[in-house]
Scaffold this motif. Structure first.
Motif, PDB file in Angstrom:
ATOM      1  N   GLY A   1       0.763  -1.227   0.017  1.00 50.54           N
ATOM      2  CA  GLY A   1       0.008   0.045   0.104  1.00 50.54           C
ATOM      3  C   GLY A   1       0.817   1.039  -0.279  1.00 50.54           C
ATOM      4  O   GLY A   1       0.603   2.236  -0.576  1.00 50.54           O
ATOM      5  N   ILE A   2       1.972   1.117   0.682  1.00 52.70           N
ATOM      6  CA  ILE A   2       2.807   2.403   0.651  1.00 52.70           C
ATOM      7  C   ILE A   2       3.419   2.543  -0.700  1.00 52.70           C
ATOM      8  O   ILE A   2       3.312   3.695  -1.042  1.00 52.70           O
ATOM      9  N   VAL A   3       3.955   1.517  -1.580  1.00 51.04           N
ATOM     10  CA  VAL A   3       4.633   1.671  -2.553  1.00 51.04           C
ATOM     11  C   VAL A   3       3.466   1.965  -3.490  1.00 51.04           C
ATOM     12  O   VAL A   3       4.055   3.102  -4.536  1.00 51.04           O
ATOM     13  N   ARG A   4       2.162   1.831  -3.633  1.00 48.67           N
ATOM     14  CA  ARG A   4       1.192   2.140  -4.384  1.00 48.67           C
ATOM     15  C   ARG A   4       0.763   3.628  -4.143  1.00 48.67           C
ATOM     16  O   ARG A   4      -0.030   4.285  -4.886  1.00 48.67           O
ATOM     17  N   GLY A   5       1.068   4.297  -2.882  1.00 50.61           N
ATOM     18  CA  GLY A   5       0.817   5.450  -2.513  1.00 50.61           C
ATOM     19  C   GLY A   5      -0.531   5.535  -1.941  1.00 50.61           C
ATOM     20  O   GLY A   5      -1.160   6.561  -1.769  1.00 50.61           O
ATOM     21  N   GLU A   6      -1.144   4.406  -1.594  1.00 53.89           N
ATOM     22  CA  GLU A   6      -2.306   4.216  -1.103  1.00 53.89           C
ATOM     23  C   GLU A   6      -2.313   4.476   0.546  1.00 53.89           C
ATOM     24  O   GLU A   6      -3.364   4.474   1.159  1.00 53.89           O
ATOM     25  N   TYR A   7      -1.059   4.251   1.020  1.00 58.42           N
ATOM     26  CA  TYR A   7      -0.833   4.216   2.780  1.00 58.42           C
ATOM     27  C   TYR A   7       0.374   5.199   2.883  1.00 58.42           C
ATOM     28  O   TYR A   7       1.251   5.212   2.480  1.00 58.42           O
ATOM     29  N   GLN A   8       0.057   6.230   3.663  1.00 65.04           N
ATOM     30  CA  GLN A   8       1.013   7.367   3.835  1.00 65.04           C
ATOM     31  C   GLN A   8       2.355   6.864   4.763  1.00 65.04           C
ATOM     32  O   GLN A   8       1.882   6.355   5.792  1.00 65.04           O
ATOM     33  N   ALA A   9       3.411   6.995   4.140  1.00 67.19           N
ATOM     34  CA  ALA A   9       4.758   6.802   4.947  1.00 67.19           C
ATOM     35  C   ALA A   9       5.562   8.175   4.714  1.00 67.19           C
ATOM     36  O   ALA A   9       5.498   8.964   3.742  1.00 67.19           O
ATOM     37  N   ARG A  10       6.412   8.250   5.446  1.00 65.63           N
ATOM     38  CA  ARG A  10       7.359   9.422   5.405  1.00 65.63           C
ATOM     39  C   ARG A  10       8.352   9.116   4.642  1.00 65.63           C
ATOM     40  O   ARG A  10       9.039   8.113   4.383  1.00 65.63           O
ATOM     41  N   PRO A  11       8.580   9.921   3.611  1.00 66.21           N
ATOM     42  CA  PRO A  11       9.620   9.719   2.554  1.00 66.21           C
ATOM     43  C   PRO A  11      10.929   9.836   3.010  1.00 66.21           C
ATOM     44  O   PRO A  11      11.505  10.490   4.063  1.00 66.21           O
ATOM     45  N   GLY A  12      11.757   8.638   2.603  1.00 67.52           N
ATOM     46  CA  GLY A  12      13.115   8.412   3.085  1.00 67.52           C
ATOM     47  C   GLY A  12      13.078   7.406   4.390  1.00 67.52           C
ATOM     48  O   GLY A  12      14.333   6.915   4.820  1.00 67.52           O
ATOM     49  N   VAL A  13      11.915   6.863   4.671  1.00 69.77           N
ATOM     50  CA  VAL A  13      11.776   6.006   5.813  1.00 69.77           C
ATOM     51  C   VAL A  13      12.423   4.528   5.450  1.00 69.77           C
ATOM     52  O   VAL A  13      12.269   4.281   4.357  1.00 69.77           O
ATOM     53  N   VAL A  14      12.849   4.028   6.080  1.00 69.09           N
ATOM     54  CA  VAL A  14      13.219   2.555   5.760  1.00 69.09           C
ATOM     55  C   VAL A  14      11.787   1.670   5.950  1.00 69.09           C
ATOM     56  O   VAL A  14      11.343   1.656   7.375  1.00 69.09           O
ATOM     57  N   LEU A  15      11.454   0.839   4.837  1.00 67.75           N
ATOM     58  CA  LEU A  15      10.178   0.110   5.300  1.00 67.75           C
ATOM     59  C   LEU A  15      10.579  -1.130   6.023  1.00 67.75           C
ATOM     60  O   LEU A  15      11.714  -1.613   6.343  1.00 67.75           O
ATOM     61  N   GLY A  16       9.646  -1.890   6.241  1.00 66.78           N
ATOM     62  CA  GLY A  16       9.569  -3.299   6.990  1.00 66.78           C
ATOM     63  C   GLY A  16       9.057  -3.346   8.516  1.00 66.78           C
ATOM     64  O   GLY A  16       9.452  -2.548   9.116  1.00 66.78           O
ATOM     65  N   HIS A  17       8.428  -4.046   8.801  1.00 65.85           N
ATOM     66  CA  HIS A  17       8.026  -4.442  10.248  1.00 65.85           C
ATOM     67  C   HIS A  17       7.956  -6.015  10.699  1.00 65.85           C
ATOM     68  O   HIS A  17       7.836  -6.305  11.855  1.00 65.85           O
ATOM     69  N   GLU A  18       7.803  -6.863   9.752  1.00 62.60           N
ATOM     70  CA  GLU A  18       7.629  -8.142   9.957  1.00 62.60           C
ATOM     71  C   GLU A  18       9.013  -8.917  10.055  1.00 62.60           C
ATOM     72  O   GLU A  18       9.493  -9.751   9.088  1.00 62.60           O
ATOM     73  N   SER A  19       9.774  -8.955  11.294  1.00 61.83           N
ATOM     74  CA  SER A  19      10.961  -9.473  11.328  1.00 61.83           C
ATOM     75  C   SER A  19      11.457 -10.012  12.255  1.00 61.83           C
ATOM     76  O   SER A  19      11.069 -10.353  13.487  1.00 61.83           O
ATOM     77  N   ALA A  20      12.632 -10.931  12.048  1.00 59.69           N
ATOM     78  CA  ALA A  20      13.290 -11.958  13.090  1.00 59.69           C
ATOM     79  C   ALA A  20      14.786 -11.576  12.875  1.00 59.69           C
ATOM     80  O   ALA A  20      15.318 -11.481  11.494  1.00 59.69           O
ATOM     81  N   GLY A  21      15.533 -12.099  13.927  1.00 58.69           N
ATOM     82  CA  GLY A  21      17.199 -11.915  13.760  1.00 58.69           C
ATOM     83  C   GLY A  21      17.991 -12.273  15.089  1.00 58.69           C
ATOM     84  O   GLY A  21      17.120 -12.820  15.834  1.00 58.69           O
ATOM     85  N   GLU A  22      18.945 -11.900  15.002  1.00 57.34           N
ATOM     86  CA  GLU A  22      19.704 -12.374  16.186  1.00 57.34           C
ATOM     87  C   GLU A  22      20.213 -10.898  16.922  1.00 57.34           C
ATOM     88  O   GLU A  22      20.464  -9.721  16.552  1.00 57.34           O
TER      89      GLU A  22
END
Length: 339
Positions: free
Chosen positions: A44-65
């Motif tokens: 939705g952000i990529v399509r311009g249908e959901y507002q996000a801050r220009p320059g923001v790093v995308l992503g929120h479904e994550s796992a790591g160390e």
């Protein structure tokens, strides 16, 4: 080095080198991200249908160390494998104190991957409260489904459920599949509706036992107790199809408009419920994935390195070069980018 996928403007994504976050504060944890799922919100952000801050790093479904921890952190230590709860809440505002932390008054400026830098990066820093250790046998890609599953579990908590309800889930995307499995865990059997031929074939073999999938809702019209609309575009049809006392749960962030007839809602005792993010269900979602209650390995159909993000979005019907989306070009269920 901290490579990150940033949003510049609709259809304009760039892979950039960002500074590694500074040493964590006393209660913070620095996570080396290993896997992040592409979410419907990202599309939705990529399509311009959901507002996000220009320059923001995308992503929120994550796992790591865990890479580093602040001096006051006790729950995890460097080297621990963790999944991240990206839904920030302060714990002090009126919404948090009235058990609605998914609508924390600080959310607007602290939403990961929307207003605040997210997890399509090598490193991400968050508070100790928002990291959960995962089982050794669970891959990082599988664990990345924890956040969307927790949202599905929260959605179901908003309803009055009985396992004998005639049920339809609209939309065979990742959220639709997770809702099917969350319902199946409560004894439900139902039907999924999906119009994309690619996803129809893909999801037919992934459904919970006893569930069916159909390209059209015609066969189930006027006979339903519950509709879960993950598309945001099925409200009109759902309200026509519900029995008296029926319930519609809508979770899709879609700008589609529809007309409501208050008399119809009242006369037929219909309920419309919206749900977003999660409220107290993240640990349960993690447990369900840890124990294999959700077939996460099968639901993650594609894993690609972060620098192949264009291919990842293309698998979901998003052509970043032509700046268009085609449902007929969807060839994946859940795409996870690894780093």
């Amino acid at each position: 080095m901290n490579r990150a996928l940033t949003f510049r403007a609709p259809w304009d994504l760039r892979l950039e080198v960002r500074p590694v976050p500074p040493p964590p504060r006393p209660t913070e944890v620095l996570v080396r991200i290993r896997a992040t799922g592409i979410c419907g919100t990202d599309l939705g952000i990529v399509r311009g249908e959901y507002q996000a801050r220009p320059g923001v790093v995308l992503g929120h479904e994550s796992a790591g160390e865990v890479a580093r921890v602040g001096r006051a952190v006790r729950a995890v230590r460097p080297g621990d494998r963790v999944v991240i709860d990206p839904t920030f809440f302060c714990g002090y505002c009126r919404m948090c104190r009235s058990l609605r932390p998914n609508h924390c008054e600080s959310k607007a400026e602290r939403e990961s991957g929307v207003s605040q830098d997210g997890t399509f990066a090598h490193y991400y820093c968050t508070d100790e409260r928002f990291v959960h250790r995962i089982a050794d046998q669970v891959s990082f890609a599988e664990a990345s489904l924890t956040e969307p599953l927790s949202c599905a579990l929260t959605g179901l908590e908003q309803l009055r459920l009985r396992a004998d309800m005639d049920t339809v889930v609209a939309g065979a995307g990742p959220m639709g599949m997770l809702y099917c499995y969350a319902l199946a865990a409560r004894g439900f059997v139902g039907t999924m509706i999906e119009q994309s031929t690619g996803r129809l074939a893909l999801c037919r073999r992934l459904l919970p036992s006893g569930w069916q999938i159909s390209p059209t809702p015609d066969e189930v019209a006027d006979s339903l107790d519950l509709v879960v609309d993950t598309t945001g575009a099925a409200t009109s049809w759902a309200l026509r199809s519900l029995r008296r006392g029926g319930q519609l749960l809508t979770i899709g962030l879609n700008s589609t408009r529809c007309e409501l007839q208050p008399a119809l809602l009242a006369d037929r005792s219909l309920s419309i419920v919206g749900s977003i993010d999660s409220i107290g269900t993240f640990s349960l979602a993690r447990m369900m994935i840890d124990t294999g209650s959700i077939p996460a390995q099968q639901l993650v159909t594609n894993e690609l390195p972060l620098d192949q993000y264009e291919q990842g979005f293309a698998l979901l019907g998003m052509d970043l070069h032509k700046r268009q989306r085609s449902l007929g070009e969807i060839r994946a269920l859940k795409v996870v980018l690894t780093s």
